[in-house]
Design a protein around this motif. Structure first.
Motif, PDB file in Angstrom:
ATOM      1  N   ARG A  73     -13.428  32.124 -23.160  1.00 58.35           N
ATOM      2  CA  ARG A  73     -13.692  33.527 -23.506  1.00 58.35           C
ATOM      3  C   ARG A  73     -12.948  34.418 -22.528  1.00 58.35           C
ATOM      4  NH1 ARG A  73     -16.671  37.505 -21.447  1.00 58.35           N
ATOM      5  NH2 ARG A  73     -17.285  39.169 -22.855  1.00 58.35           N
ATOM      6  N   VAL A  74     -12.087  35.297 -23.066  1.00 59.05           N
ATOM      7  CA  VAL A  74     -11.321  36.248 -22.265  1.00 59.05           C
ATOM      8  C   VAL A  74     -11.596  37.634 -22.845  1.00 59.05           C
ATOM      9  CG1 VAL A  74      -9.010  36.942 -21.537  1.00 59.05           C
ATOM     10  CG2 VAL A  74      -9.563  34.509 -21.762  1.00 59.05           C
TER      11      VAL A  74
ATOM     12  N   THR B 177     -11.087  46.634 -24.598  1.00 59.11           N
ATOM     13  CA  THR B 177     -11.089  46.926 -26.032  1.00 59.11           C
ATOM     14  C   THR B 177     -11.299  45.712 -26.919  1.00 59.11           C
ATOM     15  OG1 THR B 177      -8.672  46.720 -26.179  1.00 59.11           O
ATOM     16  CG2 THR B 177      -9.567  48.924 -25.715  1.00 59.11           C
ATOM     17  N   TRP B 178     -11.276  44.507 -26.340  1.00 63.12           N
ATOM     18  CA  TRP B 178     -11.412  43.299 -27.152  1.00 63.12           C
ATOM     19  C   TRP B 178     -11.968  42.135 -26.344  1.00 63.12           C
ATOM     20  CZ3 TRP B 178      -8.674  39.316 -25.048  1.00 63.12           C
ATOM     21  CH2 TRP B 178      -7.578  39.643 -24.257  1.00 63.12           C
ATOM     22  N   GLU B 179     -12.447  41.148 -27.093  1.00 65.69           N
ATOM     23  CA  GLU B 179     -12.889  39.870 -26.535  1.00 65.69           C
ATOM     24  C   GLU B 179     -12.286  38.781 -27.407  1.00 65.69           C
ATOM     25  OE1 GLU B 179     -17.203  38.584 -25.739  1.00 65.69           O
ATOM     26  OE2 GLU B 179     -16.754  37.874 -27.774  1.00 65.69           O
TER      27      GLU B 179
ATOM     28  N   HIS C 232      -8.206  31.532 -32.457  1.00 64.32           N
ATOM     29  CA  HIS C 232      -9.117  32.378 -31.684  1.00 64.32           C
ATOM     30  C   HIS C 232     -10.035  33.137 -32.636  1.00 64.32           C
ATOM     31  CE1 HIS C 232      -5.270  33.127 -29.044  1.00 64.32           C
ATOM     32  NE2 HIS C 232      -5.366  31.886 -29.458  1.00 64.32           N
ATOM     33  N   ILE C 233     -11.220  33.433 -32.164  1.00 66.01           N
ATOM     34  CA  ILE C 233     -12.088  34.417 -32.814  1.00 66.01           C
ATOM     35  C   ILE C 233     -12.094  35.615 -31.873  1.00 66.01           C
ATOM     36  CG2 ILE C 233     -14.387  35.013 -33.629  1.00 66.01           C
ATOM     37  CD1 ILE C 233     -12.961  32.895 -35.354  1.00 66.01           C
ATOM     38  N   THR C 234     -11.555  36.722 -32.361  1.00 65.98           N
ATOM     39  CA  THR C 234     -11.373  37.913 -31.536  1.00 65.98           C
ATOM     40  C   THR C 234     -12.221  39.053 -32.070  1.00 65.98           C
ATOM     41  OG1 THR C 234      -9.128  37.249 -30.957  1.00 65.98           O
ATOM     42  CG2 THR C 234      -9.673  39.577 -30.687  1.00 65.98           C
ATOM     43  N   THR C 235     -12.921  39.718 -31.181  1.00 66.58           N
ATOM     44  CA  THR C 235     -13.705  40.900 -31.524  1.00 66.58           C
ATOM     45  C   THR C 235     -12.974  42.118 -30.981  1.00 66.58           C
ATOM     46  OG1 THR C 235     -15.749  39.629 -31.408  1.00 66.58           O
ATOM     47  CG2 THR C 235     -15.943  42.044 -31.265  1.00 66.58           C
ATOM     48  N   ILE C 236     -12.726  43.078 -31.853  1.00 67.25           N
ATOM     49  CA  ILE C 236     -12.134  44.360 -31.465  1.00 67.25           C
ATOM     50  C   ILE C 236     -13.296  45.348 -31.382  1.00 67.25           C
ATOM     51  CG2 ILE C 236     -10.438  46.145 -32.024  1.00 67.25           C
ATOM     52  CD1 ILE C 236      -9.243  43.302 -31.537  1.00 67.25           C
TER      53      ILE C 236
ATOM     54  N   GLU D 172     -17.147  47.584 -35.308  1.00 73.55           N
ATOM     55  CA  GLU D 172     -16.553  46.494 -34.539  1.00 73.55           C
ATOM     56  C   GLU D 172     -15.971  45.451 -35.502  1.00 73.55           C
ATOM     57  OE1 GLU D 172     -18.558  44.652 -30.938  1.00 73.55           O
ATOM     58  OE2 GLU D 172     -19.146  43.280 -32.567  1.00 73.55           O
ATOM     59  N   MET D 173     -14.736  44.990 -35.224  1.00 73.59           N
ATOM     60  CA  MET D 173     -14.074  44.025 -36.102  1.00 73.59           C
ATOM     61  C   MET D 173     -14.108  42.635 -35.481  1.00 73.59           C
ATOM     62  SD  MET D 173     -10.768  45.950 -37.744  1.00 73.59           S
ATOM     63  CE  MET D 173      -9.909  46.233 -36.208  1.00 73.59           C
ATOM     64  N   VAL D 174     -14.415  41.643 -36.297  1.00 74.93           N
ATOM     65  CA  VAL D 174     -14.346  40.246 -35.883  1.00 74.93           C
ATOM     66  C   VAL D 174     -13.237  39.605 -36.695  1.00 74.93           C
ATOM     67  CG1 VAL D 174     -15.569  38.057 -35.674  1.00 74.93           C
ATOM     68  CG2 VAL D 174     -16.790  40.212 -35.289  1.00 74.93           C
ATOM     69  N   MET D 175     -12.259  39.026 -35.974  1.00 77.04           N
ATOM     70  CA  MET D 175     -11.040  38.513 -36.587  1.00 77.04           C
ATOM     71  C   MET D 175     -10.827  37.044 -36.229  1.00 77.04           C
ATOM     72  SD  MET D 175     -10.099  41.672 -37.413  1.00 77.04           S
ATOM     73  CE  MET D 175      -8.469  42.345 -37.409  1.00 77.04           C
TER      74      MET D 175
END
Length: 128
Positions: A15-16, A20-22, A38-42, A101-104
């Motif tokens: 987890r990084v 603005t994102w994770e 990756h699963i990235t949250t904006i 919030e976006m989950v990508m």
């Protein structure tokens, strides 16, 4: 076979995060698959400048709402079910709307090592 859960990856060095994102990097270069996943949250109500000069990326929006603005080009809405592909190393701004919030799900080629963050130009370094 490799089997991992999002929760176990989230609770590890995979987890990084930034302001603005994770990004939870579930599959990395050392897994020897030729790509990373990756699963990235904006985070909501944010803007992130990104320019992957060394990587190609495909991004699928699973939840949330926002937009991607290509520098010098168009702006495209993003909502669940949207896939965008940065096949030309497209410099862009990624924005998540307020309360959206976006989950990508993201795939990178070549794969990243896991510790990368965007530099001052929005670039991930290419690590041999």
């Amino acid at each position: 076979m490799i089997v991992r859960t999002l929760d176990e990856c989230r609770d590890s060095e995979r987890r990084v995060a930034s302001e603005t994102w994770e990004s939870v990097r579930m599959l990395l270069k050392d897994d020897k698959m030729g790509f990373s996943f990756h699963i990235t949250t904006i985070f909501e109500n944010t803007e992130t400048h990104i320019h992957y000069k060394n990587h190609l990326e495909s991004v699928y929006c699973m939840s949330g709402e926002g937009e991607i603005e290509v520098v010098g080009g168009k702006t495209y809405p993003i909502k669940p079910g949207t896939l965008y592909i940065l096949d030309q190393h497209d410099e862009h701004y990624l924005r998540a709307y307020k309360d959206k919030e976006m989950v990508m799900a993201c795939v990178f080629n070549p794969p990243i090592t896991g510790k990368e963050t965007h530099d001052e130009n929005g670039v991930y370094p290419l690590v041999d």
